[in-house]
Design a protein around this motif. Sequence first.
Motif, short mmCIF file in Angstrom:
data_model
loop_
_atom_site.label_atom_id
_atom_site.label_comp_id
_atom_site.label_asym_id
_atom_site.label_seq_id
_atom_site.Cartn_x
_atom_site.Cartn_y
_atom_site.Cartn_z
N HIS A 1 -4.14 6.38 8.63
CA HIS A 1 -5.11 5.32 8.79
C HIS A 1 -6.06 5.02 7.68
CE1 HIS A 1 -3.63 5.26 13.46
NE2 HIS A 1 -3.35 6.56 13.00
N CYS B 1 1.25 -3.27 4.34
CA CYS B 1 0.43 -3.44 4.51
C CYS B 1 -0.25 -2.73 5.51
CB CYS B 1 0.81 -4.98 5.47
SG CYS B 1 0.87 -4.52 7.45
N ALA B 2 -1.13 -1.90 5.78
CA ALA B 2 -2.29 -1.37 6.35
C ALA B 2 -1.53 -1.47 7.60
CB ALA B 2 -3.44 -1.34 6.03
N ALA C 1 0.99 1.72 7.68
CA ALA C 1 0.60 2.45 7.84
C ALA C 1 0.07 2.73 8.56
CB ALA C 1 -0.05 2.26 5.94
N HIS C 2 -0.87 2.07 9.43
CA HIS C 2 -1.44 2.76 10.77
C HIS C 2 -0.15 3.25 11.96
CE1 HIS C 2 -4.81 0.80 9.47
NE2 HIS C 2 -5.00 1.26 8.43
N VAL D 1 0.86 -1.03 0.04
CA VAL D 1 -0.48 -0.19 -0.09
C VAL D 1 0.57 1.09 -0.46
CG1 VAL D 1 -2.28 -1.22 1.03
CG2 VAL D 1 -0.07 -0.10 2.60
N LEU E 1 -5.25 4.13 4.86
CA LEU E 1 -5.63 2.72 4.62
C LEU E 1 -5.80 1.50 4.56
CD1 LEU E 1 -1.72 3.58 3.63
CD2 LEU E 1 -3.99 4.05 1.85
N GLN E 2 -6.37 0.85 4.36
CA GLN E 2 -7.22 -0.44 4.96
C GLN E 2 -6.62 -1.92 3.92
OE1 GLN E 2 -11.18 -0.15 5.48
NE2 GLN E 2 -11.91 -1.29 3.31
N ASP E 3 -6.50 -3.24 4.46
CA ASP E 3 -6.15 -4.36 3.92
C ASP E 3 -7.52 -5.41 2.50
OD1 ASP E 3 -3.15 -4.51 4.77
OD2 ASP E 3 -3.21 -4.90 6.28
#
Length: 79
Positions: free
Chosen positions: A72, A62-63, A66-67, A53, A74-76
């Motif tokens: 915040h 992965c998200a 990123a988190h 991502v 983004l999500q997988d």
Amino acid sequence: MTGSCEVCGNEYDKAFEVTAGGKRHVFDSFECAIQALAPRCAHCGCRVIGHGVEAQGKQFCCAHCAHATGVHALQDRAQ
């Protein structure tokens, strides 16, 4: 193609060429190509060899990573 791998220096009769960003690279294995060309996750440092991502000009594996850096949005996968 016979060539010398730019990562490990192995001379190999099944070497292959990759052109990325206008530059020519020669490798003896995908493992060496990944080490040379795959970006690193901006949080954990692992090589991003899948889609990963991207946010704020940074790549993450992965998200979750990123988190961990404060991104915040983004999500997988859908929850």
